[in-house]
Design a protein around this motif. Structure first.
Motif, PDB file in Angstrom:
ATOM      1  N   ASN A  49      14.435  28.975   4.610  1.00  0.00           N
ATOM      2  CA  ASN A  49      14.301  28.320   5.689  1.00  0.00           C
ATOM      3  C   ASN A  49      13.945  29.106   6.862  1.00  0.00           C
ATOM      4  O   ASN A  49      13.015  28.748   7.667  1.00  0.00           O
ATOM      5  CB  ASN A  49      15.609  27.582   6.052  1.00  0.00           C
ATOM      6  CG  ASN A  49      15.896  26.693   4.961  1.00  0.00           C
ATOM      7  OD1 ASN A  49      15.117  25.974   4.424  1.00  0.00           O
ATOM      8  ND2 ASN A  49      17.416  26.735   4.478  1.00  0.00           N
ATOM      9  N   SER A 179       8.754  25.629  -5.100  1.00  0.00           N
ATOM     10  CA  SER A 179       9.260  26.115  -3.726  1.00  0.00           C
ATOM     11  C   SER A 179       8.216  27.293  -3.083  1.00  0.00           C
ATOM     12  O   SER A 179       7.401  27.606  -3.466  1.00  0.00           O
ATOM     13  CB  SER A 179      10.519  26.686  -4.015  1.00  0.00           C
ATOM     14  OG  SER A 179      11.362  27.196  -2.949  1.00  0.00           O
ATOM     15  N   SER A 196       9.431  19.079  -4.818  1.00  0.00           N
ATOM     16  CA  SER A 196      10.518  19.517  -4.046  1.00  0.00           C
ATOM     17  C   SER A 196       9.744  20.033  -2.844  1.00  0.00           C
ATOM     18  O   SER A 196       8.695  19.676  -1.955  1.00  0.00           O
ATOM     19  CB  SER A 196      11.493  20.374  -4.806  1.00  0.00           C
ATOM     20  OG  SER A 196      12.472  20.690  -3.886  1.00  0.00           O
ATOM     21  N   LYS A 197      10.414  21.353  -2.446  1.00  0.00           N
ATOM     22  CA  LYS A 197      10.090  21.930  -1.292  1.00  0.00           C
ATOM     23  C   LYS A 197       8.365  22.446  -1.218  1.00  0.00           C
ATOM     24  O   LYS A 197       8.087  22.700  -0.073  1.00  0.00           O
ATOM     25  CB  LYS A 197      11.001  23.287  -0.758  1.00  0.00           C
ATOM     26  CG  LYS A 197      12.471  22.862  -0.457  1.00  0.00           C
ATOM     27  CD  LYS A 197      13.422  24.093  -0.317  1.00  0.00           C
ATOM     28  CE  LYS A 197      13.111  24.846   1.021  1.00  0.00           C
ATOM     29  NZ  LYS A 197      13.911  24.298   2.061  1.00  0.00           N
ATOM     30  N   ASP A 200       6.341  20.380   1.223  1.00  0.00           N
ATOM     31  CA  ASP A 200       6.343  20.364   2.467  1.00  0.00           C
ATOM     32  C   ASP A 200       5.736  21.581   2.860  1.00  0.00           C
ATOM     33  O   ASP A 200       5.043  21.766   3.940  1.00  0.00           O
ATOM     34  CB  ASP A 200       7.914  20.737   2.772  1.00  0.00           C
ATOM     35  CG  ASP A 200       8.819  19.371   2.217  1.00  0.00           C
ATOM     36  OD1 ASP A 200       8.388  18.348   2.392  1.00  0.00           O
ATOM     37  OD2 ASP A 200      10.130  19.739   1.985  1.00  0.00           O
ATOM     38  N   TYR A 201       5.974  23.023   2.091  1.00  0.00           N
ATOM     39  CA  TYR A 201       5.200  24.247   2.543  1.00  0.00           C
ATOM     40  C   TYR A 201       3.745  23.880   2.550  1.00  0.00           C
ATOM     41  O   TYR A 201       3.223  24.429   3.245  1.00  0.00           O
ATOM     42  CB  TYR A 201       5.786  25.140   1.585  1.00  0.00           C
ATOM     43  CG  TYR A 201       7.104  25.672   1.748  1.00  0.00           C
ATOM     44  CD1 TYR A 201       7.622  26.197   2.921  1.00  0.00           C
ATOM     45  CD2 TYR A 201       7.840  25.820   0.482  1.00  0.00           C
ATOM     46  CE1 TYR A 201       8.996  26.654   3.029  1.00  0.00           C
ATOM     47  CE2 TYR A 201       9.192  26.187   0.589  1.00  0.00           C
ATOM     48  CZ  TYR A 201       9.766  26.512   1.832  1.00  0.00           C
ATOM     49  OH  TYR A 201      11.146  27.188   2.024  1.00  0.00           O
TER      50      TYR A 201
END
Ligand code: MG
Ligand code: ZN
Length: 233
Positions: A49, A179, A196-197, A200-201
């Motif tokens: 984060n 991720s 998952s993340k 977003d990245y």
């Protein structure tokens, strides 16, 4: 006569993350929750984060939180609790049937990955970190540091380094991940499957990805794009 499968005239090769990609949940996180003191949460937060430490620093400090004497207990825990993402075994068979190398490139550690992947050992190659079990800690070693690790932010097991073994003029790079540790692969791959993340990245950097939840979906996408070439000797 030989049959070969191509995408964009190149040999497809899959570079897949392990934690949270092949497995339903991130196994490092599962191990930390079960065996590490609470400090682990701050280390993961700084990595994912706040993004103030490198992947290598994070994984090194995380495993130092756990005594090496826990080894057998952790291995038992992993085999009892880790679930594979649906479609994984079928997808390995699909890759083999179509001459597509399947490489597991993981920032995780061999002692917990190998037992999980053992049933599929002849269908994949594994690149990951290794470990020594000292009385007070688990100390990691990094057999695949990579020559060009800068762009991935010191990832320890350099996913870009493994990708570079397959020149992109010849090989069509397919990255699969979930991720931050897969972001550098996503920047370079020809096609990225993200969950998952990682969604977003990659969105923050406008990197196009195909979202997925199971390996059945990835298999479907690939079989739609594979071109069969028949060569007469
Ligand atoms: Mg992962
Ligand atoms: Zn790297």
């Amino acid at each position: 006569m030989s049959v070969q499968y191509r995408i964009d005239g190149r040999v497809p090769v899959v570079f897949s993350d392990f934690d949270g990609t092949i497995t339903e949940r991130d196994v490092i996180i599962m191990i930390m929750e079960a065996f590490a003191p609470p400090e682990w949460e701050d280390i993961v937060d700084r990595l994912l984060n706040r993004r103030t430490i490198t992947i290598k620093e994070a994984v090194t400090t995380l495993f130092r939180l756990i005594p090496g004497s826990k080894r057998a207990e952790i291995e038992r825990f992993v085999l009892e609790n880790v679930r594979l993402r649906p479609g994984f075994p079928d997808f390995l068979d699909f890759c083999r049937a179509h001459g597509i190398p399947f490489l597991v490139v993981s920032g995780g550690v061999r002692f917990f990955i190998e037992p999980v992947l053992k049933p599929y050992w002849d269908k994949l190659q594994l690149f990951c970190n290794t470990s020594d079990f000292l009385p007070d800690r688990i100390e990691l070693s990094f057999p695949y540091p990579g020559d060009d690790c800068e762009p991935c932010g010191q990832c320890a097991c350099c996913k870009l380094g493994i990708m570079a073994r397959y020149p992109q003029e010849v090989y069509y790079h397919i990255a699969v991940g979930d991720s931050l540790t897969d972001l550098a692969m996503s920047r370079r791959a020809d096609w990225t499957f993200a969950r998952s993340k990682l969604i977003d990245y990659t969105r923050e950097e406008n990197i196009p990805v195909t979202p997925f939840e199971t390996f059945f979906e990835i298999q479907q996408h690939l079989s739609d794009r594979l071109v069969k070439e028949t060569h007469h000797a």
